[in-house]
Motif scaffolding. Structure first.
Motif, PDB file in Angstrom:
ATOM      1  N   GLN A   1     -67.684   4.434  36.952  1.00 26.58           N
ATOM      2  CA  GLN A   1     -68.542   3.293  36.616  1.00 26.58           C
ATOM      3  C   GLN A   1     -68.695   3.129  35.104  1.00 26.58           C
TER       4      GLN A   1
ATOM      5  N   THR B   1     -65.960   1.552  32.581  1.00 22.02           N
ATOM      6  CA  THR B   1     -65.868   0.103  32.379  1.00 22.02           C
ATOM      7  C   THR B   1     -66.213  -0.256  30.941  1.00 22.02           C
ATOM      8  N   TYR B   2     -67.039   0.580  30.311  1.00 22.09           N
ATOM      9  CA  TYR B   2     -67.529   0.300  28.963  1.00 22.09           C
ATOM     10  C   TYR B   2     -66.759   1.055  27.879  1.00 22.09           C
TER      11      TYR B   2
END
Length: 277
Positions: A110, A113-114
């Motif tokens: 998760q 993504t950044y």
């Protein structure tokens, strides 16, 4: 990164962020020690308190973008339910930065993504006093490159909390429960020992000191001897004695299973925290 050392941003400097901050400030300098530390909060009062208590840092509020932009490493220490909003706000500034996430439930997948450079850490509040524990997970998927240099950097930054180990990410929810929530479970037991002493007439301050040293000494005995707790426990029990009598009452009341089930429940909640709507 600066030749003097990387710049660190603690994004969400609440209880856990402050615990890691204090452990770093109390540590001796090491390879990769931050040359500058930014802290980010949403409260002007909190920012002022942090600046007053730790004058060598740069304490900010409502200025996440600039703090992240000016930093090499981001220690993500916000609450799980604020994480997506905060990351979305700084998504352009955080891209390609090294992220060390303290956020319960949020996976490397998760967070990647950044930025492709992500590790997860779970530590606890005793870190503030240099006697905490931390569990670190690094990415293993070749999609997310994570160099040995970055692994060493993360470990060195986290080790000052007290001690640290590396475990695979599939055990991080369990680590969140055992390590992160564990102090609260221990404090409930400590509180119960104090109240038992109080009920027998020992004054509060003396009962607190006795119970605290019992827990501290017992933990040290386990670590120093490396013996199974059951063996050490048996050495305290004499036939027909006080200890075995007290232990039988604890077993009757389900103390052992209650604590073990609490660890399981906390882990299940940690797993749910990372799920997005």
């Amino acid at each position: 990164m600066s030749s003097e050392g990387p710049t660190l941003c603690i994004l969400g400097c609440g209880v856990m962020g402050t615990a890691v901050l204090q452990s770093l400030l109390n540590a001796e300098k090491f390879d990769g020690y931050p040359s500058k530390i930014y802290t980010c909060t949403v409260s002007e009062d909190s920012a002022a308190d942090l600046q007053a208590k730790y004058p060598t840092i740069i304490s900010t509020f409502n200025d996440n973008k600039n703090s992240v932009k000016n930093s090499d490493i981001i220690l993500l220490a916000c609450k799980p339910f604020y994480t997506q909003k905060i990351l979305d706000e700084v998504k352009n500034e955080i891209k390609d930065k090294l992220i060390i996430s303290l956020v319960a439930g949020w996976t490397i997948d998760q967070l990647s993504t950044y930025s492709p450079y992500v590790s997860r850490v779970m530590t606890n509040t005793p870190a503030k006093f240099g006697c905490g524990m931390a569990v670190i997970s690094y990415p293993t998927d070749p999609t997310y490159p994570f160099s040995e240099h970055n692994k060493s950097l993360v470990f060195n930054l986290i080790k000052p909390v007290g001690d640290a180990i590396v475990l695979p990410e599939n055990l991080m929810d369990a680590a969140t429960s055992l390590v992160g929530s564990g102090p609260a479970f221990c404090l409930l037991i400590l509180e119960s020992l104090i109240e038992g002493g109080l009920s027998l007439g020992i004054p509060y301050d003396e009962a607190k000191k006795c119970a605290s040293k019992v827990m501290e000494g017992t933990a040290k005995m386990v670590l120093e001897t490396n013996e199974h707790p059951a063996l050490l426990k048996s050495q305290v029990c004499t036939p027909g004695g006080t200890t075995i009598g007290g232990l039988m009452v604890m077993e009757d009341k389900g103390v052992r299973s209650g604590i073990a089930r609490a660890v399981q429940e906390a882990a299940a909640i940690a797993k749910r925290l990372g799920k997005k709507d």
